[in-house]
Every structure is written in C-alpha cells, then in structure tokens.
Write an enzyme that holds these catalytic residues in place. Structure first.
Site, PDB file in Angstrom:
ATOM      1  N   CYS A  39      40.694  37.859  29.106  1.00  0.00           N
ATOM      2  CA  CYS A  39      42.514  38.673  29.315  1.00  0.00           C
ATOM      3  C   CYS A  39      43.352  37.342  29.392  1.00  0.00           C
ATOM      4  O   CYS A  39      43.351  36.441  28.799  1.00  0.00           O
ATOM      5  CB  CYS A  39      42.782  39.363  31.115  1.00  0.00           C
ATOM      6  N   GLY A  40      44.953  37.423  29.426  1.00  0.00           N
ATOM      7  CA  GLY A  40      45.764  36.532  29.701  1.00  0.00           C
ATOM      8  C   GLY A  40      45.534  35.455  30.693  1.00  0.00           C
ATOM      9  O   GLY A  40      45.056  34.199  30.079  1.00  0.00           O
ATOM     10  N   HIS A  92      44.778  42.695  25.182  1.00  0.00           N
ATOM     11  CA  HIS A  92      45.987  42.004  24.629  1.00  0.00           C
ATOM     12  C   HIS A  92      46.157  40.707  24.536  1.00  0.00           C
ATOM     13  O   HIS A  92      45.808  39.395  23.782  1.00  0.00           O
ATOM     14  CB  HIS A  92      47.485  42.455  24.268  1.00  0.00           C
ATOM     15  N   HIS A 147      23.824  28.056  41.282  1.00  0.00           N
ATOM     16  CA  HIS A 147      24.302  28.735  43.554  1.00  0.00           C
ATOM     17  C   HIS A 147      24.737  30.070  43.077  1.00  0.00           C
ATOM     18  O   HIS A 147      24.062  31.108  44.574  1.00  0.00           O
ATOM     19  CB  HIS A 147      25.237  27.352  43.824  1.00  0.00           C
TER      20      HIS A 147
HETATM   21  C1  RB5 Z   1      48.931  40.587  30.473  1.00  0.00           C
HETATM   22  O1  RB5 Z   1      49.858  40.293  30.191  1.00  0.00           O
HETATM   23  C2  RB5 Z   1      48.342  40.264  31.675  1.00  0.00           C
HETATM   24  O2  RB5 Z   1      48.622  40.286  32.833  1.00  0.00           O
HETATM   25  C3  RB5 Z   1      46.622  40.223  31.608  1.00  0.00           C
HETATM   26  O3  RB5 Z   1      46.204  39.510  30.121  1.00  0.00           O
HETATM   27  C4  RB5 Z   1      45.971  40.074  32.435  1.00  0.00           C
HETATM   28  O4  RB5 Z   1      46.630  37.765  32.660  1.00  0.00           O
HETATM   29  C5  RB5 Z   1      45.991  40.006  34.336  1.00  0.00           C
HETATM   30  O5  RB5 Z   1      45.986  39.220  34.846  1.00  0.00           O
END
Ligand code: RB5
Length: 152
Positions: free
Chosen positions: A65-66, A9, A98
C-alpha cells in the site's frame, strides 16, 4: 514457492514492477489486485491475502500500500498471520529468523524498486531459526485463541 500478492492504489505501481521480477525468480504468483491506481480500500486486499496464508493456500504473502502500515495492521488480525512492515533488508532478515514472518508489507510511496527487491529477496530466502524462537511464535498464536492459551 507459492506467493499471494495484493495491493491498493498506493501500492499498485510498485506491485506491477516487482511482479515480473518475482516470476523471474521462479515463484508461483497469485495476484489478487488491485489492478489500477483507482482508489480502493486496503483492508479488502489485506484480509484476502491474510486468509490465504493462514489457510495454507499460499506459503507467503506480499501486500503493498502507500506506506505498508495499513496492510500490516489489517493482515495481523487473522490468526496465524505474522505480517511485518519493512523498509530495509536487515529487518527483513530478522523478521524471518526470529519471527517466522509470513506476510511482507511494503510501502509503495517509501521504496524504490531496487530497495524493494533487496528486501523481498532477503525475506524470501532467509530461513526461520526455530529453537527458542519457535516457542515464542507459538505463544503469539496461542494468544489469539478465544480461551486465551499459554502465554508464559
Ligand atoms: C491510501 O492513501 C493509503 O492510506 C494506503 O495506501 C496506506 O498507506 C495505508 O496505510
């Protein structure tokens, strides 16, 4: 090239923005989701992408991811995967030259679209140098075999 892409998400919005740009560059894309901003667990997607790259079903993988950090940690547990969390193009270039990196992890909460695309295009186009770096990559792969393997 065949590229498999996944996100959680926290990476969903950036993934949705980079998908059409990747397709416009004539890459074959397999998008394994997630497909909304509803909360999910990033290892689910990291493991699927990692296995597809390790098995050769896709040449490269992209995980968003975030932060890009959790995806990178999770993907690197699969032997044959060399995942990197990258926030600027020079590191993207060096990780190809590398380290022969094969999965790129991006932080959807860190990066704007233009910076993400600069990183992505650099990473997709830069070749592995081979030579002395080939032996070092082989040493990494050998270390993940149960019996140890050659690490010197
Ligand atoms: C989700 O909130 C977040 O923890 C995930 O997207 C990521 O950043 C994890 O490393």
């Amino acid at each position: 090239m065949k590229i498999i892409i996944g996100c959680d998400h926290g990476g969903y919005e950036l993934k949705e923005k980079i998908l059409p740009r990747l397709k416009a560059l004539n890459h074959e894309i397999e998008d394994i989701g997630t497909h909304s901003t509803e909360s999910v667990d990033y290892p689910t997607y990291a493991v699927q992408v990692a296995r597809a790259v390790a098995d050769g079903r896709a040449e490269r993988g992209i995980l968003v991811c975030g932060s890009g950090i959790g995806m990178c940690i999770a993907a690197n547990r699969t032997p044959g995967v060399r995942a990197v969390q990258i926030s600027e193009p020079f590191a993207a270039r060096m990780s190809r030259r590398h380290n022969d990196s094969n999965i790129l992890c991006l932080g959807g909460r860190f990066l704007g679209l233009d910076m993400a695309m600069e990183i992505l295009e650099t990473w997709l186009n830069e070749p592995f140098e081979g030579g002395r770096h080939q032996k070092r990559v082989q040493m990494i792969e050998a270390s993940s075999h149960p019996q140890g393997g050659e690490t010197t």
